[in-house]
Scaffold this motif. Structure first.
Motif, short mmCIF file in Angstrom:
data_model
loop_
_atom_site.label_atom_id
_atom_site.label_comp_id
_atom_site.label_asym_id
_atom_site.label_seq_id
_atom_site.Cartn_x
_atom_site.Cartn_y
_atom_site.Cartn_z
N ILE A 146 56.25 -13.96 1.37
CA ILE A 146 57.08 -14.62 0.35
C ILE A 146 58.46 -14.92 0.93
O ILE A 146 59.02 -16.01 0.72
CB ILE A 146 57.19 -13.74 -0.91
N LEU A 147 59.02 -13.97 1.66
CA LEU A 147 60.34 -14.19 2.28
C LEU A 147 60.30 -15.33 3.29
O LEU A 147 61.24 -16.12 3.39
CB LEU A 147 60.82 -12.89 2.94
N ILE A 148 59.19 -15.42 4.03
CA ILE A 148 59.03 -16.52 4.99
C ILE A 148 58.94 -17.85 4.24
O ILE A 148 59.55 -18.85 4.66
CB ILE A 148 57.78 -16.29 5.85
N LEU A 149 58.20 -17.88 3.14
CA LEU A 149 58.09 -19.10 2.34
C LEU A 149 59.44 -19.51 1.78
O LEU A 149 59.82 -20.69 1.83
CB LEU A 149 57.08 -18.90 1.21
N LEU A 150 60.20 -18.55 1.25
CA LEU A 150 61.53 -18.84 0.71
C LEU A 150 62.46 -19.34 1.81
O LEU A 150 63.27 -20.26 1.59
CB LEU A 150 62.11 -17.60 0.04
N SER A 151 62.34 -18.76 2.99
CA SER A 151 63.16 -19.19 4.12
C SER A 151 62.83 -20.63 4.50
O SER A 151 63.71 -21.43 4.82
CB SER A 151 62.94 -18.26 5.31
N TYR A 152 61.52 -20.96 4.45
CA TYR A 152 61.10 -22.34 4.75
C TYR A 152 61.66 -23.32 3.73
O TYR A 152 62.18 -24.38 4.08
CB TYR A 152 59.58 -22.42 4.79
N ILE A 153 61.56 -22.97 2.45
CA ILE A 153 62.08 -23.85 1.39
C ILE A 153 63.57 -24.07 1.59
O ILE A 153 64.08 -25.19 1.46
CB ILE A 153 61.78 -23.25 0.01
N ARG A 154 64.28 -22.99 1.90
CA ARG A 154 65.72 -23.10 2.13
C ARG A 154 66.03 -24.05 3.28
O ARG A 154 66.96 -24.86 3.22
CB ARG A 154 66.32 -21.72 2.41
N SER A 155 65.22 -23.96 4.34
CA SER A 155 65.47 -24.82 5.51
C SER A 155 65.26 -26.29 5.18
O SER A 155 65.88 -27.16 5.79
CB SER A 155 64.57 -24.39 6.66
N GLN A 156 64.35 -26.56 4.21
CA GLN A 156 64.10 -27.95 3.83
C GLN A 156 65.21 -28.49 2.93
O GLN A 156 65.54 -29.68 2.98
CB GLN A 156 62.75 -28.07 3.13
N ILE A 157 65.78 -27.62 2.13
CA ILE A 157 66.86 -28.05 1.22
C ILE A 157 68.21 -28.05 1.92
O ILE A 157 69.01 -28.98 1.75
CB ILE A 157 66.91 -27.13 -0.02
N PHE A 158 68.44 -27.02 2.73
CA PHE A 158 69.72 -26.89 3.42
C PHE A 158 69.49 -26.75 4.93
O PHE A 158 69.72 -25.68 5.50
CB PHE A 158 70.49 -25.67 2.90
N PRO A 159 69.04 -27.82 5.59
CA PRO A 159 68.80 -27.73 7.03
C PRO A 159 70.11 -27.58 7.80
O PRO A 159 71.17 -27.98 7.32
CB PRO A 159 68.12 -29.06 7.36
N TRP A 170 66.64 -26.23 15.73
CA TRP A 170 65.54 -27.20 15.66
C TRP A 170 64.29 -26.58 15.05
O TRP A 170 63.66 -27.14 14.17
CB TRP A 170 65.26 -27.73 17.07
N ILE A 171 63.93 -25.38 15.54
CA ILE A 171 62.73 -24.71 15.04
C ILE A 171 62.95 -24.21 13.61
O ILE A 171 62.08 -24.34 12.75
CB ILE A 171 62.34 -23.54 15.95
N SER A 172 64.12 -23.63 13.34
CA SER A 172 64.41 -23.10 12.00
C SER A 172 64.34 -24.20 10.94
O SER A 172 63.87 -23.97 9.82
CB SER A 172 65.79 -22.44 11.98
N ASN A 173 64.79 -25.39 11.28
CA ASN A 173 64.75 -26.50 10.34
C ASN A 173 63.32 -26.91 10.00
O ASN A 173 63.08 -27.52 8.95
CB ASN A 173 65.51 -27.70 10.88
N ARG A 174 62.38 -26.61 10.88
CA ARG A 174 61.00 -27.05 10.66
C ARG A 174 60.08 -25.94 10.19
O ARG A 174 59.06 -26.20 9.58
CB ARG A 174 60.46 -27.68 11.96
N PHE A 175 60.42 -24.69 10.48
CA PHE A 175 59.58 -23.56 10.08
C PHE A 175 60.29 -22.58 9.15
O PHE A 175 59.63 -21.75 8.54
CB PHE A 175 59.12 -22.79 11.32
N GLY A 176 61.60 -22.67 9.10
CA GLY A 176 62.37 -21.64 8.41
C GLY A 176 62.79 -20.59 9.42
O GLY A 176 62.05 -20.27 10.36
N TYR A 177 63.97 -20.01 9.22
CA TYR A 177 64.52 -19.08 10.21
C TYR A 177 63.66 -17.83 10.34
O TYR A 177 63.45 -17.32 11.44
CB TYR A 177 65.94 -18.69 9.82
N ARG A 178 63.11 -17.36 9.24
CA ARG A 178 62.38 -16.09 9.29
C ARG A 178 61.10 -16.21 10.11
O ARG A 178 60.77 -15.32 10.91
CB ARG A 178 62.08 -15.60 7.86
N LEU A 179 60.34 -17.29 9.94
CA LEU A 179 59.12 -17.49 10.71
C LEU A 179 59.47 -17.73 12.18
O LEU A 179 58.77 -17.25 13.08
CB LEU A 179 58.31 -18.65 10.17
N TYR A 180 60.55 -18.46 12.42
CA TYR A 180 61.01 -18.67 13.80
C TYR A 180 61.29 -17.33 14.47
O TYR A 180 60.88 -17.08 15.61
CB TYR A 180 62.28 -19.54 13.79
N LYS A 181 61.97 -16.43 13.75
CA LYS A 181 62.33 -15.14 14.32
C LYS A 181 61.10 -14.29 14.61
O LYS A 181 61.02 -13.59 15.62
CB LYS A 181 63.26 -14.41 13.36
#
Length: 621
Positions: A119-132, A142-153
């Motif tokens: 869920i945290l990964i999904l929320l991180s992804y949504i955030r990256s799409q709204i606030f890249p 670059w990766i965080s904007n496309r996957f979200g920071y949490r999944l990137y990490k």
């Protein structure tokens, strides 16, 4: 000039016996042109070699054979024939003592990471799409904007930093955008609009989830190709390191190799280099200008160590290879060569694993002796839970210098300076991964060699165009020049390499380019306004000359909108002025809305294309 006369006048010296160098020699041999291949190592194939240790065979990295370049595929078939296996790909990520499918599968990731973490990964992804992150400066951005920071990490940071030895927030975003691309936008739009079936003519099936592999490893290809080359009027010389490249004016005159404490000089009409660009510049004699030497010296390379372990277990894991995202160990990736081909092991009850380590030549790690490296690999296999100590029978280390050219913040400007300098040397061409400092796949490297051979035979092809992005919709370039024959549809990287097919764009391609090209709002609005003004003006003038009591009743309705309009010279001018203004406004709005709608369509296609390409992100890293 006839081919027979050409072959009698040419002798090509090729520096390097990797896939690019041997492909050049192979194609020259087919054309009846003599070549001499110089390889400093004692084995052909470069990074694509196969090592044989006590009957256990292993690659330096694992080399899949897949391509959408027909001429490359034809060469593979000519050389090895039926000695290929079709293999289904399985590669997973090892993280936190669990296996994760890659590309990701939702249920596997959900249960592996846990519901809260997912869920945290999904929320991180949504955030990256709204606030890249804007602007995208680093690879991390670059990766965080496309996957979200949490999944990137979780899934990308550790592995990327192992491979390149640089923190992700110090790697440029430009490297990612150049390295990770999908199909050409033109191809994507065409497929979206025409909805052709996979089996229809002109549609090339992908080998993303499967690939071909020689029964005894990739070295089999290059060893067989060497035999074919040497059966003609050419030769492949091993243990022949180039020590000097002599040039004068605008031509290379000869190369020298070290031989028994002396030098042997080899002359030729044309020269092809696959050696690292930095080495090439260092070996030029006389030395090039200082700024070129400085530029070459700034080019960096990542070196590579494979530790092959022979393990007394019939099966360890099902994957062809796995990505190790565990920071507790140094190994970045593990190949299971038995799962590439059952013929890679002499005993089916044993397994040969290839543990891959990435380093720099001056690292302490690179300078570790073989036995220490084997012991390290043993410990890490045990830590990862793949084998017990008493199950590991033996090990072998292979080190490869300059395995990967590094795309740092300096390389682009440095390479441009070097290219400009070398462009004045008419009979020298650079091909291959290290030869061009481009992170090419095997098929791209081969294609650069094939283009170079055609240039020797009289063509004027741009070798550097291979594996570069061509944005068809931006420039709308539909040049029909012969120079585009070999690469008119080589859009962008790997593994989705568009087929090498035509000498120019098809009618459909040109129609799509025109349909999706941006309208110039001012130009379109001006043309609509002027056309409207001219029509109203001349219609009014015509009515004046036509005369009559009821003349222009319909046209006079414009008086309701154009204040002051009447059927007269004055009215014609007033009507033209109103038409110009309203026509301009209408034209501008139409062009704006039309561009907005088409932009939305193109944006969606690009995002779909990007997602398709990102499915294999770790392969590109």
């Amino acid at each position: 000039m006839e081919l027979s006369n050409l072959s009698n006048q040419k002798k090509v010296v090729i520096m390097g016996a990797g896939p690019a160098g041997l492909t050049a020699a192979y194609k020259l041999s087919q054309a009846g042109i003599q070549s001499v291949v110089l390889e400093k190592d004692n084995i052909v194939g470069g990074l694509s070699r196969t090592v044989d240790y006590k009957g256990f065979k292993f690659d330096i990295g694992g080399h899949r054979f897949f391509t959408k370049i027909k001429e490359v595929e034809d060469i593979w078939k000519e050389v090895l024939g039926d000695d290929f296996l079709r293999r289904d790909r399985l590669s997973r990520i090892y993280y936190s003592n669990k296996f994760f499918f890659y590309p990701f599968k939702a249920t596997n990731a959900l249960f592996g990471l846990g519901i809260i973490n997912s869920i945290l990964i999904l929320l991180s992804y949504i955030r990256s799409q709204i606030f890249p992150v804007k602007p995208e400066i680093t690879f991390e951005d670059w990766i965080s904007n496309r996957f979200g920071y949490r999944l990137y990490k979780v899934f990308f940071r550790t592995y990327t930093e192992k491979v390149w030895g640089v923190p992700c927030n110090e790697i440029s975003a430009e490297w990612a955008s150049q390295r990770i691309k999908g199909l050409s936008l033109l191809s994507a739009l065409k497929n979206a609009l025409l909805s052709r079936n996979e089996g229809s003519e002109g549609v090339i099936k992908t080998l993303i989830n499967s690939f071909y592999y020689p029964v005894h490893g990739p070295g089999m290809m290059w060893e067989k190709m060497t035999e074919i080359i040497e059966s003609g009027n050419s030769e492949v010389n091993l243990n022949s390191e180039v020590t000097r490249i002599s040039w004068s004016g605008n031509k290379v005159t000869s190369v020298s190799i070290g031989l028994n404490n002396s030098e042997l000089t080899i002359t030729g009409s044309d020269f092809i280099s696959t050696m690292p660009v930095r080495e090439l510049i260092e070996k030029l004699n006389p030395k090039p200008p200082y700024e070129i030497l400085e530029a070459a010296n700034s080019l960096k390379y990542r070196d590579f160590i494979t530790v092959a372990l022979i393990i007394d277990k019939q099966e360890i894991f099902r994957d062809n290879w796995i990505y190790i995202h565990d920071p507790a160990v140094k190994v970045g990736r593990i190949q299971n060569f038995k799962n590439w081909s059952p013929y890679m092991v002499p005993d089916d009850n044993k397994t040969c694993l290839g543990l891959e380590y990435f380093c720099f030549e001056k690292d302490n790690f690179w300078n570790m002796n073989e036995q220490d490296l084997i012991e390290l690999a043993k410990r890490e296999v045990i830590i990862l839970g793949f084998a017990d100590f008493d199950e590991i029978d033996d090990g072998k280390v292979v080190k490869m210098l300059k395995a990967y050219p590094v795309y740092d913040t300096e390389y682009k400007n440095a390479l441009e300076k070097i290219r400009n300098f070398l462009s004045s040397i008419e009979n020298l061409q650079l091909v291959g991964r290290n030869g061009m400092h481009k992170y090419n796949n095997q098929d791209h490297s081969m294609l650069t060699a094939m283009l170079a051979v055609r240039n020797i035979m009289g063509a004027k092809l741009d070798v550097w165009s291979v594996n570069t992005d061509q944005d068809y919709l931006e420039d709308g370039n539909t040049s029909h020049s012969p120079e585009k024959k070999m690469y008119s549809e080589l859009a962008s990287t790997q593994p989705e390499v568009p087929s090498y097919v035509t000498t120019t764009y098809s009618y459909v391609d040109r129609a799509i380019i025109k349909a999706f090209s941006r309208l110039d709002k001012f130009a379109f609005a001006s043309s609509v306004g002027i056309t409207s003004a001219v029509i109203i003006f001349f219609m009014t003038i015509w009515l004046i000359f036509e005369g009559g009591d009821n003349i222009g009743a319909t046209l006079m309705l414009l008086n309701n909108y154009f204040i002051g309009y009447e059927i007269s010279i004055k009215g014609a001018i007033i009507g033209a002025a109103y038409s110009l203004i309203f026509g301009f406004i209408f034209g501008w709005l139409f062009a704006y809305l039309r561009n907005l709608c088409l932009g939305f369509i193109v944006y969606n296609v690009k995002k779909k294309l990007e997602r398709q390409s990102l499915k294999n992100l770790l392969d590109y890293i």
